[in-house]
Design a protein around this motif. Sequence first.
Motif, mmCIF file in Angstrom:
data_model
loop_
_atom_site.group_PDB
_atom_site.id
_atom_site.type_symbol
_atom_site.label_atom_id
_atom_site.label_comp_id
_atom_site.label_asym_id
_atom_site.label_seq_id
_atom_site.Cartn_x
_atom_site.Cartn_y
_atom_site.Cartn_z
ATOM 1 N N LYS A 1 -28.852 44.261 -20.750
ATOM 2 C CA LYS A 1 -29.622 43.340 -21.586
ATOM 3 C C LYS A 1 -31.121 43.562 -21.387
ATOM 4 O O LYS A 1 -31.887 43.609 -22.344
ATOM 5 N N ARG A 2 -31.510 43.702 -20.128
ATOM 6 C CA ARG A 2 -32.928 43.926 -19.835
ATOM 7 C C ARG A 2 -33.397 45.253 -20.423
ATOM 8 O O ARG A 2 -34.508 45.339 -20.954
ATOM 9 N N LEU A 3 -32.562 46.265 -20.312
ATOM 10 C CA LEU A 3 -32.925 47.585 -20.824
ATOM 11 C C LEU A 3 -33.152 47.553 -22.328
ATOM 12 O O LEU A 3 -34.172 48.042 -22.832
ATOM 13 N N LEU A 4 -32.229 46.958 -23.064
ATOM 14 C CA LEU A 4 -32.336 46.914 -24.522
ATOM 15 C C LEU A 4 -33.496 46.024 -24.965
ATOM 16 O O LEU A 4 -34.306 46.421 -25.820
ATOM 17 N N LEU A 5 -33.574 44.842 -24.383
ATOM 18 C CA LEU A 5 -34.628 43.915 -24.774
ATOM 19 C C LEU A 5 -35.999 44.411 -24.317
ATOM 20 O O LEU A 5 -36.975 44.396 -25.093
ATOM 21 N N GLY A 6 -36.090 44.864 -23.082
ATOM 22 C CA GLY A 6 -37.365 45.306 -22.533
ATOM 23 C C GLY A 6 -37.910 46.532 -23.231
ATOM 24 O O GLY A 6 -39.110 46.602 -23.548
ATOM 25 N N ILE B 1 -48.866 36.652 -6.336
ATOM 26 C CA ILE B 1 -48.758 35.188 -6.335
ATOM 27 C C ILE B 1 -49.196 34.583 -7.678
ATOM 28 O O ILE B 1 -48.472 33.745 -8.236
ATOM 29 N N PRO B 2 -50.350 34.969 -8.246
ATOM 30 C CA PRO B 2 -50.688 34.441 -9.572
ATOM 31 C C PRO B 2 -49.658 34.808 -10.631
ATOM 32 O O PRO B 2 -49.378 34.003 -11.526
ATOM 33 N N GLY B 3 -49.098 36.015 -10.521
ATOM 34 C CA GLY B 3 -48.060 36.399 -11.476
ATOM 35 C C GLY B 3 -46.836 35.509 -11.369
ATOM 36 O O GLY B 3 -46.275 35.086 -12.384
ATOM 37 N N TYR B 4 -46.415 35.215 -10.151
ATOM 38 C CA TYR B 4 -45.266 34.325 -9.961
ATOM 39 C C TYR B 4 -45.576 32.922 -10.464
ATOM 40 O O TYR B 4 -44.725 32.280 -11.088
ATOM 41 N N MET B 5 -46.786 32.434 -10.175
ATOM 42 C CA MET B 5 -47.165 31.101 -10.640
ATOM 43 C C MET B 5 -47.151 31.027 -12.165
ATOM 44 O O MET B 5 -46.719 30.026 -12.744
ATOM 45 N N LEU B 6 -47.616 32.084 -12.833
ATOM 46 C CA LEU B 6 -47.619 32.105 -14.292
ATOM 47 C C LEU B 6 -46.203 32.069 -14.850
ATOM 48 O O LEU B 6 -45.900 31.279 -15.758
ATOM 49 N N VAL B 7 -45.333 32.902 -14.293
ATOM 50 C CA VAL B 7 -43.941 32.919 -14.754
ATOM 51 C C VAL B 7 -43.287 31.573 -14.503
ATOM 52 O O VAL B 7 -42.517 31.064 -15.337
ATOM 53 N N SER B 8 -43.592 30.967 -13.368
ATOM 54 C CA SER B 8 -43.011 29.663 -13.043
ATOM 55 C C SER B 8 -43.507 28.579 -13.993
ATOM 56 O O SER B 8 -42.727 27.743 -14.470
ATOM 57 N N GLN B 9 -44.819 28.572 -14.282
ATOM 58 C CA GLN B 9 -45.383 27.557 -15.173
ATOM 59 C C GLN B 9 -44.867 27.711 -16.600
ATOM 60 O O GLN B 9 -44.806 26.724 -17.346
ATOM 61 N N ILE C 1 -38.435 31.296 -14.823
ATOM 62 C CA ILE C 1 -37.641 31.615 -13.640
ATOM 63 C C ILE C 1 -36.155 31.533 -13.994
ATOM 64 O O ILE C 1 -35.714 30.616 -14.691
ATOM 65 N N ASP C 2 -35.380 32.499 -13.511
ATOM 66 C CA ASP C 2 -33.942 32.595 -13.797
ATOM 67 C C ASP C 2 -33.680 32.857 -15.278
ATOM 68 O O ASP C 2 -32.616 32.508 -15.794
ATOM 69 N N SER C 3 -34.649 33.465 -15.944
ATOM 70 C CA SER C 3 -34.490 33.832 -17.352
ATOM 71 C C SER C 3 -34.659 35.334 -17.496
ATOM 72 O O SER C 3 -35.413 35.968 -16.753
ATOM 73 N N ILE C 4 -33.970 35.907 -18.480
ATOM 74 C CA ILE C 4 -34.083 37.343 -18.722
ATOM 75 C C ILE C 4 -35.505 37.715 -19.109
ATOM 76 O O ILE C 4 -35.968 38.833 -18.867
ATOM 77 N N TRP C 5 -36.240 36.751 -19.684
ATOM 78 C CA TRP C 5 -37.617 37.025 -20.089
ATOM 79 C C TRP C 5 -38.532 37.220 -18.895
ATOM 80 O O TRP C 5 -39.592 37.858 -19.017
ATOM 81 N N ALA C 6 -38.164 36.698 -17.730
ATOM 82 C CA ALA C 6 -38.961 36.926 -16.529
ATOM 83 C C ALA C 6 -38.923 38.391 -16.104
ATOM 84 O O ALA C 6 -39.823 38.870 -15.413
ATOM 85 N N LEU C 7 -37.879 39.112 -16.519
ATOM 86 C CA LEU C 7 -37.765 40.530 -16.209
ATOM 87 C C LEU C 7 -38.424 41.401 -17.265
ATOM 88 O O LEU C 7 -38.662 42.587 -17.025
ATOM 89 N N VAL C 8 -38.708 40.816 -18.432
ATOM 90 C CA VAL C 8 -39.190 41.606 -19.566
ATOM 91 C C VAL C 8 -40.683 41.395 -19.817
ATOM 92 O O VAL C 8 -41.447 42.359 -19.921
ATOM 93 N N LEU C 9 -41.110 40.146 -19.923
ATOM 94 C CA LEU C 9 -42.481 39.863 -20.358
ATOM 95 C C LEU C 9 -43.564 40.337 -19.389
ATOM 96 O O LEU C 9 -44.610 40.812 -19.843
ATOM 97 N N LEU D 1 -35.830 40.267 -7.698
ATOM 98 C CA LEU D 1 -35.756 39.631 -6.391
ATOM 99 C C LEU D 1 -36.621 38.387 -6.309
ATOM 100 O O LEU D 1 -36.253 37.402 -5.655
ATOM 101 N N ILE D 2 -37.773 38.394 -6.982
ATOM 102 C CA ILE D 2 -38.691 37.261 -6.854
ATOM 103 C C ILE D 2 -38.534 36.237 -7.980
ATOM 104 O O ILE D 2 -38.900 35.074 -7.805
ATOM 105 N N TYR D 3 -38.012 36.655 -9.130
ATOM 106 C CA TYR D 3 -37.906 35.737 -10.270
ATOM 107 C C TYR D 3 -36.507 35.163 -10.459
ATOM 108 O O TYR D 3 -36.333 34.239 -11.251
ATOM 109 N N MET D 4 -35.516 35.707 -9.780
ATOM 110 C CA MET D 4 -34.149 35.244 -9.936
ATOM 111 C C MET D 4 -33.666 34.589 -8.649
ATOM 112 O O MET D 4 -33.753 35.185 -7.573
ATOM 113 N N ASN D 5 -33.173 33.382 -8.758
ATOM 114 C CA ASN D 5 -32.694 32.637 -7.588
ATOM 115 C C ASN D 5 -31.185 32.708 -7.430
ATOM 116 O O ASN D 5 -30.666 32.260 -6.408
#
Length: 293
Positions: free
Chosen positions: A80-85, A128-136, A140-148, A217-221
Amino acid sequence: MDRYHSNTYRLFYLLNIMFVIGIAAVCVLPLVHLMAVSLSEKGAANANLVGLWPVGFNVSAYREALANEKFYDAFIVTIKRLLLGTSVNMLLTFLMAYPLSKEERAFPYRNVYVWLIVFTMLFSGGLIPGYMLVSQLHLIDSIWALVLPAAVQTFHIILLLNFFRQLPKEMEEACYIDGGGHFTALFKIYLPLSMPAVATLILFSMVMHWNEWFSGLIYMNKVDLYPLQTYLQALLDQTKKAITIDDARHAAEASRRSLYSAQIFMAMAPILVVYPLLQKHFTKGIVMGSVKE
């Protein structure tokens, strides 16, 4: 005497052939060894008795690697990540490379935008700012966290815009005379004529999304949301919180070296299948896209 038939040239040619064969052997032999280890019995693999041929042919490592349902879940997430990304990467690359390939008179302040994009290759906001942005953004726990976070690849944009600048401008002008607009010129003239570069960038994007593991590892719980490379990395490092007792038991039933080798080959297989199909475009796309007029 023709220099191509001189003894010096023949010696030089022979040395070149030997050098290329040596480089090929350095690349191929480790893969052959890993495949032999993955197909060997546990005792021989643990005792480092395997060379380039399996000792006690055994597929238990592959059986154990495929026995866990989490492996299939991770594989599906990666597909899914490969096709979407890759789709997002290519679309944004097209839409950014096309206007930036124009001359300064057609696109004022073009150089400023190009340098702003190049700046992102040298400096980033940090982990850290990147993680905070994805979290806000609640990704988190979304396929878009691996793509965007990797949606825009600066190197791809530079490669493609340089390729676009080498295409005849008369074809674009003819498109405008016939009533076409920028999107018509992009998708009906520029892209069809840029297939070597496009194929190269597709390959780059696919390899990047297939091999990248850290963002998972950092965006998926949850382990069920891990992409394949993240899951394999965590499986090999059993101290990670993602690995359960069942996962550790499956890994212990087969030789750790055999299992590791089997996982490497399973992770490499899709790219090894796709790469030869796009290889004929690779050199042309890189050379023509990397030269600026």
